[in-house]
Design an enzyme around this catalytic site. Structure first.
Site, PDB file in Angstrom:
ATOM      1  N   THR A 187       0.882  -1.151   0.000  1.00 59.37           N
ATOM      2  CA  THR A 187       0.000   0.000   0.000  1.00 59.37           C
ATOM      3  C   THR A 187       0.920   1.201   0.000  1.00 59.37           C
ATOM      4  O   THR A 187       2.092   1.056   0.325  1.00 59.37           O
ATOM      5  CB  THR A 187      -0.838  -0.023   1.310  1.00 59.37           C
ATOM      6  OG1 THR A 187      -1.888  -0.982   1.172  1.00 59.37           O
ATOM      7  CG2 THR A 187      -1.472   1.299   1.660  1.00 59.37           C
ATOM      8  N   GLY A 192     -10.162  -3.385   2.350  1.00 57.29           N
ATOM      9  CA  GLY A 192      -9.142  -3.496   3.393  1.00 57.29           C
ATOM     10  C   GLY A 192      -9.201  -2.312   4.336  1.00 57.29           C
ATOM     11  O   GLY A 192     -10.219  -1.608   4.429  1.00 57.29           O
TER      12      GLY A 192
HETATM   13  N1  ASP Z   1      -3.366  -2.896   3.944  1.00 56.84           N
HETATM   14  C1  ASP Z   1      -3.571  -3.185   2.564  1.00 56.84           C
HETATM   15  C2  ASP Z   1      -4.882  -3.889   2.374  1.00 56.84           C
HETATM   16  O1  ASP Z   1      -5.210  -4.717   3.183  1.00 56.84           O
HETATM   17  C3  ASP Z   1      -2.490  -3.995   1.963  1.00 56.84           C
HETATM   18  C4  ASP Z   1      -1.115  -3.682   2.429  1.00 56.84           C
HETATM   19  O2  ASP Z   1      -0.843  -2.649   3.018  1.00 56.84           O
HETATM   20  O3  ASP Z   1      -0.216  -4.522   2.181  1.00 56.84           O
HETATM   21  O4  ASP Z   1      -5.573  -3.652   1.410  1.00 56.84           O
END
Ligand code: ASP
Length: 304
Positions: free
Chosen positions: A168, A198
């Site tokens: 992200t 998410g």
């Molecule tokens: N937090 C993000 C999600 O769950 C993914 C990530 O940060 O790796 O969509």
């Protein structure tokens, strides 16, 4: 001149040695440097934290080496489905979008929702219609899909790999006027179910900012971060427990650790300009600039 600073992340994840090629690592470092500079330039010239975090995140969205905007991971249907949120610590105004396609910069769309002020969240087709009405730049699916994400998707559908966490991007900043802001944007987790949301677009989950304490942006296992409401946890620990921002981020990462297992990374900034970059995994792509100091860019947890 008042203190100002910006911190960004490009995702926290556990990686085996060799999984990140030297070329990819170099490109990510360069992307982080460009993004942090883009946000810093706004702060340096007296602009707002809100504009600075948007600029930094837009830069990362335009960069195919990060999982947001171009280069977003694909859902199980092989489609890009993006989430973003932005929040202004001055007045708690916020905008968030989820499951968005075709919008070149989801963070600009979240900002348009914030600026309009009518709603806070817009989802899917409604969000795309709003983007068209607001005249935001659109792009066709082949702009977002890149070689790497297509290959990863194929591995998942051919069952050569399970769904993986895919990073992200995010930014927090303090401007010269004493305001904090946060922006977070993601393509989610590769191979995620269509419609999955998410933590990134959820206020208090992946993003939170309030001028009475701090701003925080999360990355990592979204379901876990959501269940712990970790961005708001950082805020609460600073505001009500008086913790220093770095300590608050560490405590949030360790919240109910038995029940909330997973990769977690949090960047934070408080209203004095103290910064935090904490994670429980071995990689968190990150960068920061405090005042007129030199930028710091890092990828591996233990390198700075
Ligand atoms: N937090 C993000 C999600 O769950 C993914 C990530 O940060 O790796 O969509």
């Amino acid at each position: 001149m008042s203190k100002y600073a910006i911190v960004i992340h490009g995702g926290a994840v556990t990686m085996k040695p060799g999984e990140l090629t030297p070329e990819e690592e170099a490109q990510q470092r360069e992307g982080l440097r460009q993004a942090v500079q883009a946000g810093w330039a706004i702060l340096h010239h007296g602009g707002t934290a809100l504009d600075a975090v948007q600029a930094a995140v837009s830069s990362l969205e335009d960069n195919e080496h990060f999982n947001a905007g171009r280069g977003s991971s694909l859902n199980l249907q092989g489609e890009v489905q993006m989430d973003a949120s932005i929040m202004d610590g001055r007045n708690l105004k916020a905008g968030a979008v989820n499951s968005v396609r075709y919008v070149k910069n989801p963070i600009r769309l979240a900002r348009a929702v914030l600026d309009k002020g009518q709603h806070v969240y817009l989802a899917g087709e409604g969000a795309v219609e709003f983007a068209l009405r607001e005249g935001l730049e659109m792009a066709s699916p082949d702009y977002f899909e890149v070689k790497k994400t297509r290959k990863q998707w194929l591995e998942i559908v051919q069952q050569q790999a399970g769904p993986r966490q895919q990073d992200t991007v995010g930014a927090v900043a303090l401007d010269q006027h004493g305001n904090v802001a946060v922006a977070t944007s993601t393509g989610g987790i590769e191979g995620q179910l269509k419609g999955r949301i998410g933590d990134s677009p959820v206020l208090g989950g992946g993003s939170y900012a309030s001028n009475d304490a701090c701003a925080a942006s999360c990355t990592g296992d979204g379901e876990v971060i959501l269940r712990g409401a970790l961005a708001h946890e950082v805020y609460a620990l600073v505001k009500y427990k008086g913790l220093a921002i770095a300590e608050a981020c560490r405590e949030a990462i360790n919240l109910r650790n038995d029940d909330l297992q997973g990769d977690k990374g949090i960047i934070g900034i408080d209203i004095q300009g103290n910064i935090a970059l904490e994670c429980n995994c071995n990689v968190m792509r990150r960068a920061y600039i405090v005042g007129d100091e030199e930028p710091v860019v890092a990828i591996w947890r233990d390198e700075v």
